[in-house]
Design a protein around this motif. Structure first.
Motif, PDB file in Angstrom:
ATOM      1  N   LEU A  32       0.866  -1.102  -0.040  1.00  0.00           N
ATOM      2  CA  LEU A  32       0.038  -0.057   0.108  1.00  0.00           C
ATOM      3  C   LEU A  32       0.996   1.400   0.072  1.00  0.00           C
ATOM      4  N   THR A  33       2.058   1.241   0.852  1.00  0.00           N
ATOM      5  CA  THR A  33       2.913   2.389   0.692  1.00  0.00           C
ATOM      6  C   THR A  33       3.418   2.556  -0.622  1.00  0.00           C
ATOM      7  N   ASN A  34       3.856   1.613  -1.226  1.00  0.00           N
ATOM      8  CA  ASN A  34       4.442   1.854  -2.699  1.00  0.00           C
ATOM      9  C   ASN A  34       3.450   2.458  -3.454  1.00  0.00           C
ATOM     10  N   ASP A  42      12.548   2.654  -1.311  1.00  0.00           N
ATOM     11  CA  ASP A  42      13.596   2.347  -2.006  1.00  0.00           C
ATOM     12  C   ASP A  42      14.926   1.979  -1.883  1.00  0.00           C
ATOM     13  N   ARG A  43      15.199   3.264  -1.050  1.00  0.00           N
ATOM     14  CA  ARG A  43      16.671   3.291  -0.433  1.00  0.00           C
ATOM     15  C   ARG A  43      16.613   2.457   1.021  1.00  0.00           C
ATOM     16  N   GLN A  47      17.711  -2.039   4.903  1.00  0.00           N
ATOM     17  CA  GLN A  47      17.024  -2.185   6.434  1.00  0.00           C
ATOM     18  C   GLN A  47      15.827  -2.828   6.565  1.00  0.00           C
ATOM     19  N   MET A  48      15.024  -3.039   5.470  1.00  0.00           N
ATOM     20  CA  MET A  48      13.684  -3.913   5.486  1.00  0.00           C
ATOM     21  C   MET A  48      14.218  -5.306   5.564  1.00  0.00           C
ATOM     22  N   LYS A  49      15.245  -5.766   4.871  1.00  0.00           N
ATOM     23  CA  LYS A  49      15.662  -7.178   4.965  1.00  0.00           C
ATOM     24  C   LYS A  49      16.057  -7.410   6.459  1.00  0.00           C
ATOM     25  N   ARG A 132      15.293   3.686  10.662  1.00  0.00           N
ATOM     26  CA  ARG A 132      15.292   5.053  10.434  1.00  0.00           C
ATOM     27  C   ARG A 132      15.153   5.371   9.015  1.00  0.00           C
ATOM     28  N   PRO A 133      13.910   5.765   8.547  1.00  0.00           N
ATOM     29  CA  PRO A 133      12.824   5.762   9.476  1.00  0.00           C
ATOM     30  C   PRO A 133      12.211   4.579   9.353  1.00  0.00           C
ATOM     31  N   PRO A 134      11.169   4.085  10.431  1.00  0.00           N
ATOM     32  CA  PRO A 134      10.646   2.734  10.245  1.00  0.00           C
ATOM     33  C   PRO A 134       9.863   2.489   9.061  1.00  0.00           C
ATOM     34  N   THR A 135       9.757   1.323   8.644  1.00  0.00           N
ATOM     35  CA  THR A 135       8.854   0.827   7.554  1.00  0.00           C
ATOM     36  C   THR A 135       7.688  -0.180   7.950  1.00  0.00           C
TER      37      THR A 135
END
Length: 254
Positions: A32-34, A42-43, A47-49, A132-135
């Motif tokens: 939904l964010t995308n 994208d950057r 962090q998401m992994k 930073r920032p949270p996803t």
């Protein structure tokens, strides 16, 4: 010990359920964010992994007490979960929902404040704030010590306080949606709710993002009650007028 294999299987099953719930809910809100904010994450792919790895470990930790309690409910009468809606007055259904959310919020607020003390922060809570920032993937990104503190709450409540199985499902739904949506980096709730009277008492992404920006205040999970009475609430005026700029399609703080 004759029940040990069955309890172990129940814990394993609940681990898979909690992990699957995390992947589905966080995956949906990331998608939904995308759609709403193309390119926002994208950057943040490395962090998401990392968030997903910590979260799946947390899912295993959450699954163990949940599995024990689930087995105890079905086989040993350990809990006060009930299925007959006539067992308690109808008004008890919404009351039990609020009671569970309030008690969970109370536990979360005070343990969260403790985790921000320097020693505890360095030992455990820094993992969550590494986002930073949270996803949308960060809602369960916890060090095992922090995951344990969160995993015991609902199992303890179902042992102590009667709740209809359907209301318990609603509690888990609210916990999941609020936990994920508060971390995804933009405000999905309308301005009239966030900045209105109801928003003075509810936590949304606008409120929680300030916690991640400032590393202080806004410690609650669902409600602003404890923050407000303990003087840790960061509101519109305290945030220099930028608090609420997440409403709509802007990133919080821009």
């Amino acid at each position: 010990m004759e029940y040990a294999p069955a309890i172990l299987l129940s814990a394993l099953a609940m681990t898979l359920i909690v992990g699957g719930r995390y992947l589905l809910s966080s995956g949906f809100f990331a998608w939904l964010t995308n759609r709403v904010r193309p390119g926002q994450y994208d950057r943040l792919r490395p962090q998401m992994k990392r968030e997903i790895r910590w979260s799946l470990l947390s899912a295993a930790i959450y699954g163990i007490p949940a599995g024990i309690v689930a087995w105890g409910w079905q086989n040993a009468g350990w809990t006060k979960i009930y299925t007959d809606p006539g067992l308690y007055p109808f008004w008890y259904l919404p009351l039990s929902l609020f009671l569970y959310l309030f008690l969970h919020d109370t536990w979360f607020y005070w343990t969260h404040r403790l985790l921000h003390r320097p020693r505890w922060f360095k030992a455990a809570h820094a993992v969550h704030h590494d986002s930073r920032p949270p996803t949308a993937w960060a809602a369960m990104s916890f060090h095992p010590l922090e995951a344990i503190s969160g995993a015991v709450v609902i199992p303890a409540l179902v042992i102590a306080i009667p709740i209809h199985v359907g209301v318990l499902g609603l509690v888990l739904l609210v916990m999941t949606v609020m936990g994920v949506s508060n971390h995804m980096g933009w405000e999905m709730f309308p301005r009239w709710l966030v900045q209105g009277r109801l928003g003075m008492w509810l936590i949304t992404a606008t409120h929680h993002e300030k916690h991640h920006e400032l590393y202080r205040g806004n410690y609650g999970l669902y409600f602003r009650f404890w923050d407000r009475i303990c003087g840790t609430d960061i509101g519109l005026a305290d945030a220099g007028g930028s608090f609420g700029s997440a409403v709509g399609r802007k990133r919080i703080g821009q």
